[in-house]
Design a protein around this motif. Structure first.
Motif, PDB file in Angstrom:
ATOM      1  N   GLU A   3       0.831  -1.211   0.000  1.00 24.24           N
ATOM      2  CA  GLU A   3       0.000   0.000   0.000  1.00 24.24           C
ATOM      3  C   GLU A   3       0.862   1.257   0.000  1.00 24.24           C
ATOM      4  N   LEU A   4       1.946   1.236   0.767  1.00 29.16           N
ATOM      5  CA  LEU A   4       2.837   2.400   0.816  1.00 29.16           C
ATOM      6  C   LEU A   4       3.575   2.583  -0.501  1.00 29.16           C
ATOM      7  N   LEU A   5       4.006   1.493  -1.104  1.00 30.78           N
ATOM      8  CA  LEU A   5       4.704   1.592  -2.386  1.00 30.78           C
ATOM      9  C   LEU A   5       3.781   2.132  -3.471  1.00 30.78           C
ATOM     10  N   GLU A   6       2.530   1.705  -3.457  1.00 25.60           N
ATOM     11  CA  GLU A   6       1.576   2.202  -4.452  1.00 25.60           C
ATOM     12  C   GLU A   6       1.316   3.685  -4.252  1.00 25.60           C
ATOM     13  N   ARG A   7       1.262   4.107  -2.992  1.00 26.40           N
ATOM     14  CA  ARG A   7       0.955   5.511  -2.713  1.00 26.40           C
ATOM     15  C   ARG A   7       2.145   6.432  -2.988  1.00 26.40           C
ATOM     16  N   TYR A   8       3.332   5.992  -2.623  1.00 29.60           N
ATOM     17  CA  TYR A   8       4.520   6.836  -2.801  1.00 29.60           C
ATOM     18  C   TYR A   8       5.240   6.600  -4.125  1.00 29.60           C
ATOM     19  N   GLY A   9       4.912   5.497  -4.791  1.00 24.18           N
ATOM     20  CA  GLY A   9       5.503   5.219  -6.099  1.00 24.18           C
ATOM     21  C   GLY A   9       6.805   4.452  -6.062  1.00 24.18           C
ATOM     22  N   GLU A  10       7.556   4.562  -4.983  1.00 22.27           N
ATOM     23  CA  GLU A  10       8.835   3.870  -4.820  1.00 22.27           C
ATOM     24  C   GLU A  10       9.253   3.971  -3.362  1.00 22.27           C
ATOM     25  N   PRO A  11      10.231   3.171  -2.935  1.00 17.34           N
ATOM     26  CA  PRO A  11      10.731   3.333  -1.577  1.00 17.34           C
ATOM     27  C   PRO A  11      11.302   4.731  -1.374  1.00 17.34           C
ATOM     28  N   CYS A  12      10.975   5.349  -0.269  1.00 13.74           N
ATOM     29  CA  CYS A  12      11.446   6.702   0.020  1.00 13.74           C
ATOM     30  C   CYS A  12      11.429   6.895   1.531  1.00 13.74           C
ATOM     31  N   PRO A  13      12.104   7.912   2.029  1.00  8.13           N
ATOM     32  CA  PRO A  13      12.142   8.122   3.477  1.00  8.13           C
ATOM     33  C   PRO A  13      10.758   8.278   4.098  1.00  8.13           C
ATOM     34  N   GLN A  14       9.866   8.996   3.411  1.00  4.66           N
ATOM     35  CA  GLN A  14       8.527   9.208   3.968  1.00  4.66           C
ATOM     36  C   GLN A  14       7.785   7.879   4.145  1.00  4.66           C
ATOM     37  N   ALA A  15       7.895   6.995   3.154  1.00  9.87           N
ATOM     38  CA  ALA A  15       7.224   5.698   3.240  1.00  9.87           C
ATOM     39  C   ALA A  15       7.804   4.856   4.367  1.00  9.87           C
ATOM     40  N   MET A  16       9.127   4.900   4.520  1.00  9.16           N
ATOM     41  CA  MET A  16       9.772   4.116   5.576  1.00  9.16           C
ATOM     42  C   MET A  16       9.342   4.595   6.953  1.00  9.16           C
ATOM     43  N   VAL A  17       9.307   5.896   7.149  1.00 11.83           N
ATOM     44  CA  VAL A  17       8.920   6.441   8.449  1.00 11.83           C
ATOM     45  C   VAL A  17       7.444   6.155   8.732  1.00 11.83           C
ATOM     46  N   GLU A  18       6.603   6.293   7.732  1.00 10.13           N
ATOM     47  CA  GLU A  18       5.183   5.980   7.931  1.00 10.13           C
ATOM     48  C   GLU A  18       5.007   4.525   8.332  1.00 10.13           C
ATOM     49  N   SER A  19       5.732   3.633   7.673  1.00 10.36           N
ATOM     50  CA  SER A  19       5.666   2.224   8.031  1.00 10.36           C
ATOM     51  C   SER A  19       6.089   2.008   9.476  1.00 10.36           C
ATOM     52  N   ALA A  20       7.210   2.613   9.863  1.00  6.37           N
ATOM     53  CA  ALA A  20       7.712   2.450  11.227  1.00  6.37           C
ATOM     54  C   ALA A  20       6.712   2.951  12.257  1.00  6.37           C
ATOM     55  N   LEU A  21       6.130   4.118  12.011  1.00  2.94           N
ATOM     56  CA  LEU A  21       5.190   4.687  12.976  1.00  2.94           C
ATOM     57  C   LEU A  21       3.894   3.885  13.047  1.00  2.94           C
ATOM     58  N   ASN A  22       3.486   3.298  11.913  1.00  2.00           N
ATOM     59  CA  ASN A  22       2.300   2.431  11.926  1.00  2.00           C
ATOM     60  C   ASN A  22       2.530   1.214  12.813  1.00  2.00           C
ATOM     61  N   HIS A  23       3.712   0.598  12.680  1.00  2.00           N
ATOM     62  CA  HIS A  23       4.037  -0.553  13.526  1.00  2.00           C
ATOM     63  C   HIS A  23       4.156  -0.141  14.982  1.00  2.00           C
TER      64      HIS A  23
END
Length: 379
Positions: free
Chosen positions: A152-172
């Motif tokens: 879901e994060l990859l689809e929304r951000y288009g590729e791995p990026c710092p914002q996607a990584m941080v969002e994933s971490a905070l969700n967990h």
């Protein structure tokens, strides 16, 4: 000379660490004002307890504070109690997806579970894992990697990026926080040092938990050391980071060595002999490269923090020796000057220099150890 310069004396060397809360990984504190710890990971089959124990002990001898062990199957968690019993450092159980492995590892004596709560199934399973961690005194590490972000994060951000990584971490993290579990640290690793640094900078602003630093899949020993030094070093210099792992395609012991070298270079940890050596040039009065290689090997057993300068000529040698516990400066004609505590002490023939320096360093280390023991007893 063996310690870090006081900040008031050399303020340009001061690093102001980010304020984070403190957690425990077994008997090792992580975060807050605790020393930055060095970790590595075994690469043996965990089901082979003897091989894994041997590697854990090798990592301990190299100075590892914490060791991570993979637990991908029941055979691994079945071997885990014997490994924990033999280990002299806390062990982190590396868990991916299967919640039962996490519960088994917690019962088996893991000090920490490396797990992403959002990847282990239903809310009931998450609750079971958190309860097992509570019951057995485990902390957790949320480990986000750029190469395995949620779809879901990859689809929304288009590729791995710092914002996607941080969002994933905070969700967990939110899953653990919602269950009133706060004994966790987080990593947001990428093989790209730029992405890694940017993600940790964002995460450091967003949450107060301890941060586990690393540039994942950094590469072989030379390129991986360079990438890790840039990424981890940049963050530590900015005061970000509470524990580190240098990820190398090499013997895990090398990861520990590089980790300590990064910390020593920044004055954040002191372990073993810090050798200051000049680049070779036509002025050298002896073979600096061969000498330093020999000394690194023969002094690897010394864990006492101290400094040694090996300089090929008198241009920079005396000045460097002023700042080190033991020094040797080439003076030509087959001999050089030995410095002790920054002062010229005696001359030594180049042919006997390595043996003599090893003796001096070992004697100085023993002296410093006695002083430390006496100070501890007096306190």
């Amino acid at each position: 000379m063996t310690g870090q310069d006081p900040a008031h004396h050399r303020p340009w060397r001061a690093i102001q660490r980010r304020v984070s809360r403190k957690i425990r990984v077994g008997d090792v504190e992580v975060g807050g004002d605790a020393p930055i710890t060095v970790q590595s990971m075994t690469n043996t089959l965990t089901s082979d307890a003897a091989a894994t124990i041997a590697q854990v002990r090798a990592l301990e001898e190299a100075g590892a504070d914490i060791v991570r062990v993979s637990c991908p199957d029941e055979e691994s968690t079945a071997a885990f109690p014997a490994i924990v019993k033999a280990a002299g450092v806390p062990l982190v159980a590396d868990i991916h997806f299967h919640y039962r492995r996490a519960i088994e590892a917690a019962k088996a004596g893991a000090a920490c579970l490396r797990i992403n709560p959002g990847n282990i199934g239903s809310p009931d399973r998450v609750r079971e894992v958190i309860q097992a961690a509570r019951d057995h005194g485990c902390s957790m590490r949320i480990g986000v990697n750029a190469g395995s972000l949620e779809r879901e994060l990859l689809e929304r951000y288009g590729e791995p990026c710092p914002q996607a990584m941080v969002e994933s971490a905070l969700n967990h993290a939110r899953i653990l926080q919602d269950h009133d579990f706060h004994e966790f640290k987080i990593s947001v690793k990428a093989s790209d040092p730029f992405m890694t640094v940017a993600a940790y900078q964002m995460l450091a602003e967003a949450i107060d938990c301890p941060l586990h630093l690393g540039v994942t899949e950094a590469g072989a020993i030379r390129t991986g050391t360079v990438k890790s030094s840039i990424g981890i070093g940049s963050l530590l210099w900015a005061g970000i980071g509470d524990t580190i792992r240098v990820s190398l395609a090499a013997d895990p012991v090398e990861e520990v060595k590089v980790g300590f070298d990064i910390l020593k270079s920044l004055g954040l940890r002191h372990r073993g002999v810090n050798i200051i050596a000049c680049p070779s040039c036509a002025r050298q009065g002896f073979n600096v490269i061969a000498t330093v290689e020999a000394l690194e090997q023969r002094l690897a057993h010394v864990s006492t923090p101290m400094s040694l300068s090996i300089i090929g000529c008198v241009v920079n040698g005396p000045g460097e020796a002023l700042m080190t516990d033991v020094g040797f400066t080439g003076g030509g004609k087959g001999a050089g000057m030995v410095y002790l505590a920054g002062k010229p002490d005696h001359k030594m023939d180049n042919g006997r220099m390595v043996d003599h320096i090893v003796e001096l360093v070992e004697a100085k280390a023993a002296e410093l150890d006695r002083e430390a023991a006496a100070a501890k007893a007096a306190a």
